[in-house]
Design a protein around this motif. Structure first.
Motif, mmCIF file in Angstrom:
data_model
loop_
_atom_site.group_PDB
_atom_site.id
_atom_site.type_symbol
_atom_site.label_atom_id
_atom_site.label_comp_id
_atom_site.label_asym_id
_atom_site.label_seq_id
_atom_site.Cartn_x
_atom_site.Cartn_y
_atom_site.Cartn_z
ATOM 1 N N ASP A 39 -37.258 -102.844 79.422
ATOM 2 C CA ASP A 39 -37.675 -102.283 78.185
ATOM 3 C C ASP A 39 -36.355 -102.011 77.393
ATOM 4 O O ASP A 39 -36.115 -101.963 76.044
ATOM 5 C CB ASP A 39 -38.562 -100.874 78.216
ATOM 6 N N ARG A 40 -35.334 -101.661 78.194
ATOM 7 C CA ARG A 40 -34.047 -101.367 77.227
ATOM 8 C C ARG A 40 -33.219 -102.576 77.155
ATOM 9 O O ARG A 40 -32.554 -102.567 76.035
ATOM 10 C CB ARG A 40 -33.148 -100.435 78.429
ATOM 11 N N TYR A 41 -33.634 -103.569 77.781
ATOM 12 C CA TYR A 41 -33.021 -105.163 77.789
ATOM 13 C C TYR A 41 -33.341 -105.834 76.327
ATOM 14 O O TYR A 41 -32.945 -106.565 75.816
ATOM 15 C CB TYR A 41 -32.942 -105.620 78.920
ATOM 16 N N MET A 42 -34.803 -105.210 75.876
ATOM 17 C CA MET A 42 -35.225 -106.213 74.894
ATOM 18 C C MET A 42 -34.705 -105.925 73.492
ATOM 19 O O MET A 42 -33.760 -105.109 73.513
ATOM 20 C CB MET A 42 -36.740 -105.823 74.769
ATOM 21 N N ASP A 127 -24.972 -97.909 79.031
ATOM 22 C CA ASP A 127 -25.902 -97.750 78.005
ATOM 23 C C ASP A 127 -26.744 -99.032 77.293
ATOM 24 O O ASP A 127 -27.048 -98.897 75.962
ATOM 25 C CB ASP A 127 -25.087 -97.083 76.839
ATOM 26 N N TYR A 128 -26.589 -99.761 77.977
ATOM 27 C CA TYR A 128 -26.982 -101.391 77.259
ATOM 28 C C TYR A 128 -26.405 -101.676 76.168
ATOM 29 O O TYR A 128 -26.898 -102.346 75.135
ATOM 30 C CB TYR A 128 -28.663 -101.274 77.284
ATOM 31 N N SER A 129 -25.036 -101.487 75.952
ATOM 32 C CA SER A 129 -24.320 -102.048 74.793
ATOM 33 C C SER A 129 -23.620 -103.098 75.124
ATOM 34 O O SER A 129 -23.405 -104.070 74.169
ATOM 35 C CB SER A 129 -23.476 -100.874 74.683
ATOM 36 N N ARG A 146 -24.930 -105.473 71.557
ATOM 37 C CA ARG A 146 -25.662 -104.884 70.587
ATOM 38 C C ARG A 146 -25.064 -104.996 69.379
ATOM 39 O O ARG A 146 -25.783 -104.947 68.481
ATOM 40 C CB ARG A 146 -26.217 -103.501 70.935
ATOM 41 N N GLU A 147 -23.810 -104.649 69.336
ATOM 42 C CA GLU A 147 -23.266 -104.902 68.049
ATOM 43 C C GLU A 147 -22.518 -106.148 67.686
ATOM 44 O O GLU A 147 -21.891 -106.980 68.520
ATOM 45 C CB GLU A 147 -22.042 -103.570 67.665
ATOM 46 N N GLN A 148 -22.435 -106.561 66.412
ATOM 47 C CA GLN A 148 -22.008 -107.999 66.327
ATOM 48 C C GLN A 148 -20.341 -108.273 66.425
ATOM 49 O O GLN A 148 -19.940 -109.191 66.573
ATOM 50 C CB GLN A 148 -22.272 -108.406 64.584
#
Length: 188
Positions: A39-42, A127-129, A146-148
């Motif tokens: 769920d966090r990876y989606m 934190d799945y960043s 997660r950030e570009q």
């Protein structure tokens, strides 16, 4: 017209399948001990870097987008641009999590299952960043975020982590996410 397009695409697809199933080193297949909360990876992961190969060469502002499907599999959309002034395009796949792997090993099928690729989540930030993605033969690797944008210190740290998995980190190259990155050292 569709048949002609398939004939043009088929050699490339066969080459992709060969790349996904062959390696050139004598090391044992890569495995992972990561534990992944699906769920966090989606969601959207920007492709910060990869080991360049023909299917992703020349693409910019690339991302992988994952979502859970009702059938238990994972939808995988690869989003990219051929140039920053071109529209975003997508390629769709479906991933199946390999049972007993703590959700860290997937098989992804593209083009209705014609092309399949193994996918190993080697590490994911608490934190799945960010995430490090590999392949059992060590011929493919990706750094996701997660950030570009990713600062150079963080990038170099993550890139260096691949050595512990038997990769040559020097093979990783950054994917341009912004126009000012084009042609810069270390970028494809």
């Amino acid at each position: 017209m569709r048949r002609a397009a398939l004939y043009l695409l088929l050699p490339g697809l066969l080459l992709l399948a060969a790349c996904a199933s062959t390696g050139g080193n004598a090391m044992p297949p890569l495995t992972t001990n990561a534990v992944v909360d699906l769920d966090r990876y989606m969601g959207r992961w920007w492709v910060i870097a990869n080991i360049p190969y023909f299917a992703e060469n020349g693409k910019v502002a690339t991302a992988d987008i994952y979502d859970r499907r009702p059938d238990g599999r994972i939808g995988n959309v690869y989003a990219y641009r051929k140039a920053f002034d071109k529209p975003e395009k997508t390629m769709n796949g479906v991933a199946t999590v390999v049972p007993g792997t703590n959700n860290a090993q997937w098989t992804i099928a593209f083009f209705g299952g014609l092309v399949k690729a193994d996918y190993l989540i080697l590490e994911v930030a608490p934190d799945y960043s960010w995430a490090l993605i590999g392949h059992p033969k060590r011929n493919l690797a990706w750094i996701f975020a997660r950030e570009q944008a990713m600062d150079d210190a963080q990038y170099q740290q993550l890139r260096a982590k691949f050595a512990a998995y038997g990769y040559d980190p020097a093979k990783l190259q950054r994917v341009p996410q912004f126009p000012d990155q084009l042609g810069q050292p270390g970028f494809q």
